[in-house]
Design a protein around this motif. Structure first.
Motif, PDB file in Angstrom:
ATOM      1  N   ILE A  19      84.306  13.298  -7.407  1.00 32.70           N
ATOM      2  CA  ILE A  19      83.425  14.076  -8.276  1.00 32.70           C
ATOM      3  C   ILE A  19      82.846  13.235  -9.415  1.00 32.70           C
ATOM      4  O   ILE A  19      82.231  13.776 -10.325  1.00 32.70           O
ATOM      5  CB  ILE A  19      84.129  15.325  -8.837  1.00 32.70           C
ATOM      6  N   ILE A  20      83.023  11.916  -9.370  1.00 31.09           N
ATOM      7  CA  ILE A  20      82.434  11.042 -10.386  1.00 31.09           C
ATOM      8  C   ILE A  20      80.981  10.764 -10.003  1.00 31.09           C
ATOM      9  O   ILE A  20      80.705  10.360  -8.877  1.00 31.09           O
ATOM     10  CB  ILE A  20      83.220   9.723 -10.488  1.00 31.09           C
ATOM     11  N   PRO A  21      80.039  10.971 -10.922  1.00 33.37           N
ATOM     12  CA  PRO A  21      78.641  10.645 -10.623  1.00 33.37           C
ATOM     13  C   PRO A  21      78.469   9.155 -10.339  1.00 33.37           C
ATOM     14  O   PRO A  21      79.169   8.319 -10.912  1.00 33.37           O
ATOM     15  CB  PRO A  21      77.889  11.031 -11.899  1.00 33.37           C
ATOM     16  N   ASP A  86      78.547  18.102  -5.318  1.00 35.50           N
ATOM     17  CA  ASP A  86      77.088  18.108  -5.199  1.00 35.50           C
ATOM     18  C   ASP A  86      76.427  17.523  -6.443  1.00 35.50           C
ATOM     19  O   ASP A  86      75.462  16.768  -6.349  1.00 35.50           O
ATOM     20  CB  ASP A  86      76.572  19.526  -4.952  1.00 35.50           C
ATOM     21  N   PHE A  87      76.949  17.862  -7.612  1.00 37.38           N
ATOM     22  CA  PHE A  87      76.412  17.321  -8.854  1.00 37.38           C
ATOM     23  C   PHE A  87      76.606  15.804  -8.915  1.00 37.38           C
ATOM     24  O   PHE A  87      75.700  15.066  -9.300  1.00 37.38           O
ATOM     25  CB  PHE A  87      77.099  17.985 -10.047  1.00 37.38           C
ATOM     26  N   ARG A  91      73.522  12.879  -8.968  1.00 30.82           N
ATOM     27  CA  ARG A  91      73.332  12.061 -10.169  1.00 30.82           C
ATOM     28  C   ARG A  91      73.617  10.610  -9.853  1.00 30.82           C
ATOM     29  O   ARG A  91      74.346  10.298  -8.947  1.00 30.82           O
ATOM     30  CB  ARG A  91      74.306  12.491 -11.277  1.00 30.82           C
ATOM     31  N   GLY A  92      73.075   9.733 -10.627  1.00 32.20           N
ATOM     32  CA  GLY A  92      73.396   8.332 -10.451  1.00 32.20           C
ATOM     33  C   GLY A  92      72.441   7.432 -11.189  1.00 32.20           C
ATOM     34  O   GLY A  92      71.326   7.814 -11.512  1.00 32.20           O
ATOM     35  N   VAL A  93      72.886   6.249 -11.442  1.00 31.61           N
ATOM     36  CA  VAL A  93      72.071   5.244 -12.104  1.00 31.61           C
ATOM     37  C   VAL A  93      71.211   4.572 -11.058  1.00 31.61           C
ATOM     38  O   VAL A  93      71.666   4.239  -9.975  1.00 31.61           O
ATOM     39  CB  VAL A  93      72.972   4.209 -12.811  1.00 31.61           C
ATOM     40  N   GLU A 118      80.725  11.223   4.251  1.00 32.59           N
ATOM     41  CA  GLU A 118      80.214  12.586   4.123  1.00 32.59           C
ATOM     42  C   GLU A 118      81.327  13.492   3.629  1.00 32.59           C
ATOM     43  O   GLU A 118      82.456  13.434   4.117  1.00 32.59           O
ATOM     44  CB  GLU A 118      79.713  13.087   5.473  1.00 32.59           C
ATOM     45  N   LEU A 119      81.023  14.345   2.690  1.00 33.89           N
ATOM     46  CA  LEU A 119      82.031  15.214   2.111  1.00 33.89           C
ATOM     47  C   LEU A 119      81.858  16.664   2.525  1.00 33.89           C
ATOM     48  O   LEU A 119      82.494  17.537   2.000  1.00 33.89           O
ATOM     49  CB  LEU A 119      81.965  15.116   0.580  1.00 33.89           C
ATOM     50  N   THR A 120      80.960  16.926   3.460  1.00 37.95           N
ATOM     51  CA  THR A 120      80.730  18.306   3.873  1.00 37.95           C
ATOM     52  C   THR A 120      81.469  18.630   5.133  1.00 37.95           C
ATOM     53  O   THR A 120      81.966  17.836   5.825  1.00 37.95           O
ATOM     54  CB  THR A 120      79.242  18.569   4.091  1.00 37.95           C
TER      55      THR A 120
END
Length: 120
Positions: A19-21, A86-87, A91-93, A118-120
């Motif tokens: 869950i880390i962006p 999902d968030f 997100r990301g640099v 894949e996390l789904t």
């Protein structure tokens, strides 16, 4: 302890990593490790302090309930796991496509980035 709780710390770290962006991995993992090291000594310290000043053992053990109550409060404030994933993936640099990129990390040494499963 290793048989019963040996899975707990690796699972927590792996869950946290999902869950880390993107682009903030080292920053937020450092915060995770630092806060774990800083706050892990507080409950034993409080219990030992109360024991050393002569307080009843019941008061010492009861004081640990403050930490459990605080944990339950924070647990109720946690949102949905899939929303957090999902968030983090959105997100990301650098435009949000840094994990799946097959380009080199610095453009010169040819090192490849790992792809995120894949996390789904």
């Amino acid at each position: 302890w290793g048989v019963c709780l040996g899975w707990l710390h690796p699972t927590n770290a792996a869950l946290y990593c999902t869950i880390i962006p993107r682009g903030q991995e080292s920053e937020l993992m450092g915060l995770y490790l630092f806060s774990g090291l800083v706050f892990s000594w507080v409950p034993p310290f409080l219990f030992t302090f109360l024991n050393e000043i002569g307080a009843s053992m019941r008061i010492g053990l009861g004081s640990l309930n403050l930490f459990f109550a605080g944990g339950f409060v924070f647990l109720k404030m946690i949102g949905d796991y899939q929303d957090a994933v999902d968030f983090a993936l959105s997100r990301g640099v650098g435009g949000g496509d840094t994990w799946s990129s097959k380009e080199s990390c610095d453009g010169s040494n040819g090192a490849k980035r790992l792809s995120l499963p894949e996390l789904t």
